[in-house]
Structure formats: structure tokens, C-alpha cells
Design a protein around this motif. Structure first.
Motif, PDB file in Angstrom:
ATOM      1  N   GLU A  39     -11.519  -0.666   7.945  1.00  0.00           N
ATOM      2  CA  GLU A  39     -12.717  -1.122   8.636  1.00  0.00           C
ATOM      3  C   GLU A  39     -13.939  -0.739   7.806  1.00  0.00           C
ATOM      4  O   GLU A  39     -13.957   0.313   7.166  1.00  0.00           O
ATOM      5  CB  GLU A  39     -12.808  -0.459  10.016  1.00  0.00           C
ATOM      6  N   THR A  40     -14.955  -1.535   7.906  1.00  0.00           N
ATOM      7  CA  THR A  40     -16.187  -1.317   7.151  1.00  0.00           C
ATOM      8  C   THR A  40     -16.724   0.077   7.444  1.00  0.00           C
ATOM      9  O   THR A  40     -16.734   0.522   8.591  1.00  0.00           O
ATOM     10  CB  THR A  40     -17.227  -2.370   7.557  1.00  0.00           C
ATOM     11  N   ALA A  41     -17.157   0.757   6.382  1.00  0.00           N
ATOM     12  CA  ALA A  41     -17.768   2.090   6.458  1.00  0.00           C
ATOM     13  C   ALA A  41     -16.782   3.182   6.862  1.00  0.00           C
ATOM     14  O   ALA A  41     -17.196   4.312   7.132  1.00  0.00           O
ATOM     15  CB  ALA A  41     -18.966   2.102   7.392  1.00  0.00           C
ATOM     16  N   LYS A  42     -15.508   2.868   6.910  1.00  0.00           N
ATOM     17  CA  LYS A  42     -14.499   3.888   7.211  1.00  0.00           C
ATOM     18  C   LYS A  42     -13.528   4.003   6.044  1.00  0.00           C
ATOM     19  O   LYS A  42     -13.616   3.263   5.061  1.00  0.00           O
ATOM     20  CB  LYS A  42     -13.740   3.530   8.488  1.00  0.00           C
TER      21      LYS A  42
ATOM     22  N   VAL B   4      -9.282  14.079   4.642  1.00  0.00           N
ATOM     23  CA  VAL B   4      -9.813  14.142   3.280  1.00  0.00           C
ATOM     24  C   VAL B   4     -11.331  14.032   3.370  1.00  0.00           C
ATOM     25  O   VAL B   4     -11.856  13.070   3.921  1.00  0.00           O
ATOM     26  CB  VAL B   4      -9.245  13.009   2.409  1.00  0.00           C
ATOM     27  N   MET B   5     -12.022  15.020   2.845  1.00  0.00           N
ATOM     28  CA  MET B   5     -13.472  15.065   2.950  1.00  0.00           C
ATOM     29  C   MET B   5     -14.098  14.740   1.607  1.00  0.00           C
ATOM     30  O   MET B   5     -13.789  15.395   0.598  1.00  0.00           O
ATOM     31  CB  MET B   5     -13.927  16.451   3.409  1.00  0.00           C
ATOM     32  N   ALA B  97       3.133  14.855  -1.514  1.00  0.00           N
ATOM     33  CA  ALA B  97       3.949  14.428  -2.654  1.00  0.00           C
ATOM     34  C   ALA B  97       4.566  13.109  -2.235  1.00  0.00           C
ATOM     35  O   ALA B  97       4.749  12.850  -1.060  1.00  0.00           O
ATOM     36  CB  ALA B  97       5.039  15.438  -2.985  1.00  0.00           C
ATOM     37  N   GLY B  98       4.869  12.242  -3.180  1.00  0.00           N
ATOM     38  CA  GLY B  98       5.521  10.986  -2.837  1.00  0.00           C
ATOM     39  C   GLY B  98       4.587  10.020  -2.144  1.00  0.00           C
ATOM     40  O   GLY B  98       3.381  10.213  -2.114  1.00  0.00           O
ATOM     41  N   PRO B  99       5.106   8.939  -1.576  1.00  0.00           N
ATOM     42  CA  PRO B  99       4.264   7.900  -0.984  1.00  0.00           C
ATOM     43  C   PRO B  99       3.585   8.386   0.279  1.00  0.00           C
ATOM     44  O   PRO B  99       4.059   9.295   0.946  1.00  0.00           O
ATOM     45  CB  PRO B  99       5.266   6.781  -0.687  1.00  0.00           C
ATOM     46  N   GLY B 100       2.476   7.702   0.620  1.00  0.00           N
ATOM     47  CA  GLY B 100       1.778   8.051   1.846  1.00  0.00           C
ATOM     48  C   GLY B 100       0.504   8.814   1.598  1.00  0.00           C
ATOM     49  O   GLY B 100       0.407  10.011   1.815  1.00  0.00           O
ATOM     50  N   TYR B 101      -0.507   8.095   1.118  1.00  0.00           N
ATOM     51  CA  TYR B 101      -1.802   8.718   0.896  1.00  0.00           C
ATOM     52  C   TYR B 101      -2.582   8.816   2.190  1.00  0.00           C
ATOM     53  O   TYR B 101      -2.401   8.018   3.107  1.00  0.00           O
ATOM     54  CB  TYR B 101      -2.698   7.811   0.047  1.00  0.00           C
ATOM     55  N   THR B 102      -3.552   9.746   2.219  1.00  0.00           N
ATOM     56  CA  THR B 102      -4.635   9.736   3.193  1.00  0.00           C
ATOM     57  C   THR B 102      -5.928   9.614   2.411  1.00  0.00           C
ATOM     58  O   THR B 102      -6.183  10.408   1.505  1.00  0.00           O
ATOM     59  CB  THR B 102      -4.638  11.022   4.028  1.00  0.00           C
ATOM     60  N   PHE B 103      -6.717   8.634   2.759  1.00  0.00           N
ATOM     61  CA  PHE B 103      -7.973   8.381   2.045  1.00  0.00           C
ATOM     62  C   PHE B 103      -9.141   9.084   2.707  1.00  0.00           C
ATOM     63  O   PHE B 103      -9.168   9.280   3.935  1.00  0.00           O
ATOM     64  CB  PHE B 103      -8.280   6.880   2.016  1.00  0.00           C
ATOM     65  N   GLY B 104     -10.137   9.425   1.888  1.00  0.00           N
ATOM     66  CA  GLY B 104     -11.431   9.840   2.384  1.00  0.00           C
ATOM     67  C   GLY B 104     -12.291   8.622   2.660  1.00  0.00           C
ATOM     68  O   GLY B 104     -11.874   7.474   2.432  1.00  0.00           O
ATOM     69  N   SER B 105     -13.494   8.875   3.144  1.00  0.00           N
ATOM     70  CA  SER B 105     -14.406   7.776   3.504  1.00  0.00           C
ATOM     71  C   SER B 105     -15.220   7.262   2.332  1.00  0.00           C
ATOM     72  O   SER B 105     -15.966   6.309   2.486  1.00  0.00           O
ATOM     73  CB  SER B 105     -15.349   8.228   4.606  1.00  0.00           C
ATOM     74  N   GLY B 106     -15.086   7.905   1.197  1.00  0.00           N
ATOM     75  CA  GLY B 106     -15.723   7.377  -0.002  1.00  0.00           C
ATOM     76  C   GLY B 106     -17.119   7.906  -0.257  1.00  0.00           C
ATOM     77  O   GLY B 106     -17.799   8.422   0.636  1.00  0.00           O
ATOM     78  N   THR B 107     -17.529   7.813  -1.503  1.00  0.00           N
ATOM     79  CA  THR B 107     -18.910   8.087  -1.922  1.00  0.00           C
ATOM     80  C   THR B 107     -19.447   6.814  -2.551  1.00  0.00           C
ATOM     81  O   THR B 107     -18.826   6.267  -3.463  1.00  0.00           O
ATOM     82  CB  THR B 107     -18.979   9.225  -2.960  1.00  0.00           C
ATOM     83  N   ARG B 108     -20.574   6.343  -2.021  1.00  0.00           N
ATOM     84  CA  ARG B 108     -21.184   5.152  -2.573  1.00  0.00           C
ATOM     85  C   ARG B 108     -22.277   5.551  -3.541  1.00  0.00           C
ATOM     86  O   ARG B 108     -23.290   6.113  -3.135  1.00  0.00           O
ATOM     87  CB  ARG B 108     -21.714   4.260  -1.445  1.00  0.00           C
TER      88      ARG B 108
END
Lengths: 112, 112
Positions: A39-42, B4-5, B97-108
Motif C-alpha cells: 500500500e502507498t506510504a507503507k 524493521v525500522m 535466514a532463508g526466504p521470507g523478508y520483512t520490509f521497512g517503510s523506506g527512506t525517501r
């Protein structure tokens, strides 16, 4: 297929419609196929990780299938709701689990 | 578990300055990945790190970009002497380890 490709690029459906998207990927050196909902912004949210040919996974109204021999995966949404509106990404891991190659996503919009 | 921060969420830099992007993985995750999304493009792999080691940096530009994941503290993606073409969303993900990431919200990152 040299890259991970997703179709359609965008999709606009009415609430209650069922829909599906396609992810095509190189079948050689395959390790795993990931689906994410974004989703946008997430942050992208993991939906499924599939590794075996013929795998089928289901989470509520969303399900996915995998064909590693021909290099494609389908994502199905049954009875779409407005909250399903998001970009759906697929990503292929090859060789090892470490690096994912993403498609550009299918942007789904569900309206009332 | 805070997930993830990534910080900062938004970063503006003038051309020629340095940009430092931080990523704290989920508790218990020792694998960190950085991805970049350029405007109108999909997520592209940059680098995969484990504690104090760069495992795969095949997606990193050869110059100005570096990444580290020290024994203590967050992973840092550093971009020296930023140019307008570095403007993008930078996402970090972690896994045990292995498959299955958790993503952060990103830095723009916006370079002006």
C-alpha cells in the motif's frame, strides 16, 4: 523470459469481483517465488512464499499458485473489497534465498 | 516487536552532500538487504549483509555507495556526493535466514 514480469500493469475492478494477476519469471535456477502486497506510504507486506512446483497457498480471500517448470505464478483475489486496493508485487529468488528480483507490480483498484 | 525500522523517513540533501540511511532489523534477524526504487521502476536489489560482512553487493553502484552492518547498531547505507539521479526510495528488509523478508517503510531521498 529474462526478467520477472507482471501483468496486467494495473487493474480496476468493482467490489465483489474476483480477479487474478500473472507473474512470469525465468524457470532456470529457481529457488522461491514471493508475493507482496504494497500500500502507498507503507512497507511491502509478505503474502506468500512458494518453493515447490504445484504449490498452492491461501490466505483468506487471496490465493496463489506456482508453476516452476513453465515459470509462472497466479495470484487470485475472490470477492474484491476496497481494502484490497494496493500494488501486488512478485519476486523471484534464485540460487540462494538471499537476493530477490522483483517485478514492477500490478496496481489494483477496487471501487464500490 | 517493532518490525524493521528505517530512518529517516524523508531525507533532503543538496548535490554533493552525503546521505546516511539507517536500518534496524527485526529482533533476532541477522540478515539485512537494501533495495532501491527509482521513479517509475520496480524494487532493485542493492546489497545483502550479515553482521560485519557484506555477502552480496552485486547491485551496488561502483562509486559513492557503501553499506555496513556492524556488530552493534543499525545497518547504514551511505551515499557520498549525492547527485539528482540518487533520488529514490530506499528500502531495507531483514530475515532470520532463508526466504521470507520483512520490509521497512523506506527512506525517501530527494536530492536538490
Amino acid at each position: 523470459i529474462l526478467n520477472v514480469e507482471q501483468s496486467p500493469q494495473s487493474l480496476h475492478v468493482q467490489e465483489g469481483d474476483s480477479t487474478n494477476f500473472t507473474c512470469s519469471f525465468p524457470s532456470s535456477n529457481f529457488y522461491a517465488l514471493h508475493w507482496y502486497r504494497w500500500e502507498t506510504a507503507k512497507s511491502p507486506e509478505a503474502l506468500f512464499v512458494m518453493t515447490l512446483n504445484g504449490d498452492e497457498k491461501k490466505k483468506g480471500r487471496i490465493s496463489a499458485t506456482l508453476n516452476t517448470k513453465e515459470g509462472y505464478s497466479y495470484l487470485y483475489i475472490k470477492g474484491s473489497q476496497p481494502e484490497d486496493s494496493a500494488t501486488y508485487l512478485c519476486a523471484r529468488a534464485s540460487g540462494t534465498a538471499s537476493k530477490l528480483t522483483f517485478g514492477t507490480g500490478t496496481r489494483l483498484q477496487v471501487t464500490l | 516487536n517493532a518490525g524493521v525500522m528505517q530512518n529517516p523517513r524523508h531525507l533532503v540533501r543538496r548535490r554533493g552532500q552525503e546521505a546516511r540511511l539507517r536500518c534496524s532489523p527485526m529482533k533476532g534477524h541477522s540478515h539485512v538487504y537494501w533495495y532501491r526504487q527509482l521513479p517509475e521502476e520496480g524494487l532493485k536489489f542493492m546489497v545483502y549483509l550479515q553482521k560485519e560482512n557484506i555477502i552480496d553487493e552485486s547491485g551496488m553502484p561502483k562509486e559513492r555507495f557503501s553499506a555496513e552492518f556492524p556488530k552493534e547498531g543499525p545497518s547504514i547505507l551511505r551515499i557520498q556526493q549525492v547527485v539528482r539521479g540518487d533520488s529514490a526510495a530506499y528500502f531495507c528488509a531483514s530475515s532470520p535466514a532463508g526466504p521470507g523478508y520483512t520490509f521497512g517503510s523506506g527512506t525517501r531521498l530527494t536530492v536538490v
